[in-house]
Design an enzyme around this catalytic site. Structure first.
Site, PDB file in Angstrom:
ATOM      1  N   ARG A  46       0.594  -1.211   0.055  1.00 22.65           N
ATOM      2  CA  ARG A  46      -0.212   0.189  -0.107  1.00 22.65           C
ATOM      3  C   ARG A  46       0.791   1.347   0.046  1.00 22.65           C
ATOM      4  NH1 ARG A  46      -4.137   2.746   3.914  1.00 22.65           N
ATOM      5  NH2 ARG A  46      -5.695   3.664   2.253  1.00 22.65           N
ATOM      6  N   HIS A  50       0.782   4.334  -2.431  1.00 21.18           N
ATOM      7  CA  HIS A  50       0.261   5.680  -2.251  1.00 21.18           C
ATOM      8  C   HIS A  50       1.469   6.621  -2.597  1.00 21.18           C
ATOM      9  CE1 HIS A  50      -3.354   5.378   0.526  1.00 21.18           C
ATOM     10  NE2 HIS A  50      -3.343   4.697  -0.374  1.00 21.18           N
ATOM     11  N   HIS A 173      -5.985  -5.830  -3.575  1.00 16.66           N
ATOM     12  CA  HIS A 173      -6.780  -5.742  -2.549  1.00 16.66           C
ATOM     13  C   HIS A 173      -7.305  -7.304  -1.760  1.00 16.66           C
ATOM     14  CE1 HIS A 173      -8.447  -1.354  -2.313  1.00 16.66           C
ATOM     15  NE2 HIS A 173      -7.434  -1.465  -1.575  1.00 16.66           N
ATOM     16  N   TRP A 189     -10.296  -8.449   3.063  1.00 17.94           N
ATOM     17  CA  TRP A 189     -11.166  -9.158   1.750  1.00 17.94           C
ATOM     18  C   TRP A 189     -11.011 -10.697   1.631  1.00 17.94           C
ATOM     19  CZ3 TRP A 189      -8.001  -4.670   1.951  1.00 17.94           C
ATOM     20  CH2 TRP A 189      -8.602  -3.665   1.769  1.00 17.94           C
TER      21      TRP A 189
HETATM   22 FE1  HIF Z   1      -6.053   0.166  -1.391  1.00 17.79          FE
HETATM   23  N1  HIF Z   1      -7.346   0.621   0.360  1.00 17.79           N
HETATM   24  N2  HIF Z   1      -7.261   1.473  -2.175  1.00 17.79           N
HETATM   25  N3  HIF Z   1      -4.948  -0.337  -2.871  1.00 17.79           N
HETATM   26  N4  HIF Z   1      -4.868  -1.017   0.039  1.00 17.79           N
HETATM   27  C1  HIF Z   1      -6.928  -0.076   1.581  1.00 17.79           C
HETATM   28  C2  HIF Z   1      -6.021  -0.936   2.038  1.00 17.79           C
HETATM   29  C3  HIF Z   1      -5.332  -1.458   1.231  1.00 17.79           C
HETATM   30  C4  HIF Z   1      -8.194   1.993  -1.967  1.00 17.79           C
HETATM   31  C5  HIF Z   1      -8.776   2.429  -0.651  1.00 17.79           C
HETATM   32  C6  HIF Z   1      -8.215   1.494   0.349  1.00 17.79           C
HETATM   33  C7  HIF Z   1      -5.414  -0.044  -4.170  1.00 17.79           C
HETATM   34  C8  HIF Z   1      -6.469   0.812  -4.695  1.00 17.79           C
HETATM   35  C9  HIF Z   1      -7.511   1.354  -3.860  1.00 17.79           C
HETATM   36  C10 HIF Z   1      -3.885  -1.790  -0.824  1.00 17.79           C
HETATM   37  C11 HIF Z   1      -3.494  -1.902  -1.757  1.00 17.79           C
HETATM   38  C12 HIF Z   1      -3.894  -1.123  -2.880  1.00 17.79           C
HETATM   39  C13 HIF Z   1      -7.888   0.776   2.492  1.00 17.79           C
HETATM   40  C14 HIF Z   1      -8.076   0.293   4.133  1.00 17.79           C
HETATM   41  C15 HIF Z   1      -8.554   1.517   1.870  1.00 17.79           C
HETATM   42  C16 HIF Z   1      -9.803   2.584   2.477  1.00 17.79           C
HETATM   43  C17 HIF Z   1      -6.932   0.896   4.845  1.00 17.79           C
HETATM   44  C18 HIF Z   1      -6.935   0.759   6.181  1.00 17.79           C
HETATM   45  O1  HIF Z   1      -7.977   1.088   6.831  1.00 17.79           O
HETATM   46  O2  HIF Z   1      -5.734   0.598   7.022  1.00 17.79           O
HETATM   47  C19 HIF Z   1      -8.763   2.655  -3.102  1.00 17.79           C
HETATM   48  C20 HIF Z   1     -10.064   3.677  -2.826  1.00 17.79           C
HETATM   49  C21 HIF Z   1      -8.435   2.536  -4.096  1.00 17.79           C
HETATM   50  C22 HIF Z   1      -8.547   2.848  -5.528  1.00 17.79           C
HETATM   51  C23 HIF Z   1      -9.908   2.408  -6.034  1.00 17.79           C
HETATM   52  C24 HIF Z   1      -4.251  -0.643  -5.138  1.00 17.79           C
HETATM   53  C25 HIF Z   1      -5.036  -1.557  -6.193  1.00 17.79           C
HETATM   54  C26 HIF Z   1      -5.840  -2.693  -5.230  1.00 17.79           C
HETATM   55  C27 HIF Z   1      -3.672   0.507  -6.264  1.00 17.79           C
HETATM   56  C28 HIF Z   1      -3.381  -1.220  -4.218  1.00 17.79           C
HETATM   57  O3  HIF Z   1      -2.598  -1.816  -4.473  1.00 17.79           O
HETATM   58  C29 HIF Z   1      -3.490  -2.723   0.500  1.00 17.79           C
HETATM   59  C30 HIF Z   1      -2.505  -3.824   0.328  1.00 17.79           C
HETATM   60  C31 HIF Z   1      -4.031  -2.601   1.473  1.00 17.79           C
HETATM   61  C32 HIF Z   1      -4.160  -3.078   2.782  1.00 17.79           C
HETATM   62  C33 HIF Z   1      -3.105  -2.367   3.909  1.00 17.79           C
HETATM   63  C34 HIF Z   1      -3.032  -3.074   5.028  1.00 17.79           C
HETATM   64  O4  HIF Z   1      -2.696  -2.153   6.106  1.00 17.79           O
HETATM   65  O5  HIF Z   1      -3.666  -4.183   5.299  1.00 17.79           O
END
Ligand code: HIF
Length: 292
Positions: A46, A50, A173, A189
């Site tokens: 993540r 970001h 995700h 998920w």
């Molecule tokens: Fe995420 N994402 N992501 N994300 N994400 C969260 C957690 C992870 C979006 C929102 C969230 C991508 C796209 C989007 C990961 C990886 C990727 C969370 C929860 C939110 C809200 C965070 C928390 O509460 O800790 C949105 C709106 C996206 C665009 C639609 C990417 C594609 C899937 C680019 C991507 O690689 C990962 C890994 C996590 C889990 C983090 C963790 O701490 O476990």
């Protein structure tokens, strides 16, 4: 974004970067109980996204090039809550390899995490250069989770990603979970939250999803039986017929997902960067492949 300049780091070769990879992978292994045994893999992925997701194609500002996440303004973006854990994890690696730029460190962290969690091989290029604090982009460039397909599509227009690329990327995700305190969403998920697979698509297609209002007052899609959730932006892939076509393809074919994910993730972490031709991609061996 910018053009990779000639730096001390330019003298480094694949073996040097494999050493950094190994240091990150070894530390992941040592600290595998973090976040209820998810380990640091998900948060590193993540973080890599970001730091890259701030890129704007209109003026080539933001992105992974300058490593500007290390500055407070970017680190404190409300949409990046929780990623400080990933940054702290990488601090000792930063100290051990002072020649490595921050943009290279953050993106190599993501690549290492994906490969160590049994994901695809991600060819990775070095050459990002630390930029000063004045180059930190304003907050507000990262996506919000509350909306549907139109929002997701127009958000990823910023990177010129096609529908297919968006769906291929969102499969990440499967990793980690949403934490109520970080994002106002709650739950994983999948139950294999630290294994990179195509389970995100399979779950989205085959499980029954019920919209519910969570404890933070946000609407998420829950599967009670398994205890999994989907963000509105995840569920959008099921609701939109153009997206759904690719969800089905990736649910049926993990190799295809790995191949397409590799392409779009590489694009994401290289957005806006002009690498010199001689910067050939490095391909890393996992700890396991090295017999470690
Ligand atoms: Fe995420 N994402 N992501 N994300 N994400 C969260 C957690 C992870 C979006 C929102 C969230 C991508 C796209 C989007 C990961 C990886 C990727 C969370 C929860 C939110 C809200 C965070 C928390 O509460 O800790 C949105 C709106 C996206 C665009 C639609 C990417 C594609 C899937 C680019 C991507 O690689 C990962 C890994 C996590 C889990 C983090 C963790 O701490 O476990």
């Amino acid at each position: 974004g910018g053009i990779a300049l000639h730096t001390a780091q330019q003298e480094k070769n694949s073996e040097d970067y494999q050493e950094v990879y190994n240091a990150i992978a070894t530390k992941m292994r040592e600290e595998k109980d973090f976040d209820n045994n998810n380990g640091y893999g998900p948060v590193l992925v993540r973080l890599s996204w970001h730091v890259s997701g701030t890129w704007d194609k209109r003026d080539n500002s933001g992105g992974s090039f300058g490593g500007t996440y290390r500055f407070k303004k970017e680190m404190n973006d409300p949409l990046s809550r929780g990623l400080q854990n990933g940054f702290k994890f990488l601090e000792s690696i930063d100290k051990q390899f002072p020649w490595l730029s921050h943009g290279d460190l953050f993106t190599l962290g993501g690549v290492t995490a994906i490969q160590e969690m049994q994901g695809p091989k991600i060819p990775w290029r070095s050459g990002r250069v630390d930029e000063p604090e004045s180059m930190v982009p304003d907050n507000g460039r990262l996506p919000e989770p509350h909306y549907g397909a139109d929002y997701v599509r127009s958000y990823y227009e910023r990177f010129n990603f096609t529908d297919q690329e968006v769906v291929a990327l969102l499969g990440a995700h499967v990793l980690g979970k949403a934490h109520l305190k970080n994002s106002g969403y709650d739950g994983p998920w999948d139950d294999e939250s630290n294994i990179f697979s195509n389970a995100f698509y399979d779950n989205l297609l085959k499980l029954k999803w019920t919209p519910e209002i969570n404890d933070a007052g946000n609407k998420q899609y829950d599967n009670k039986e398994k205890g999994y959730m989907m963000l509105p932006t995840d569920y959008a892939l099921f609701q939109d017929p153009k997206y759904l076509k690719y969800v089905k393809a990736y649910a049926n074919d993990q190799d295809l997902f790995f191949k397409d994910f590799t392409k779009v993730y590489t694009k994401l972490i290289e957005n806006g960067i002009e690498f010199p031709k001689e910067n050939k991609p490095h391909l890393f061996k996992t700890l396991k492949e090295q017999g470690k």
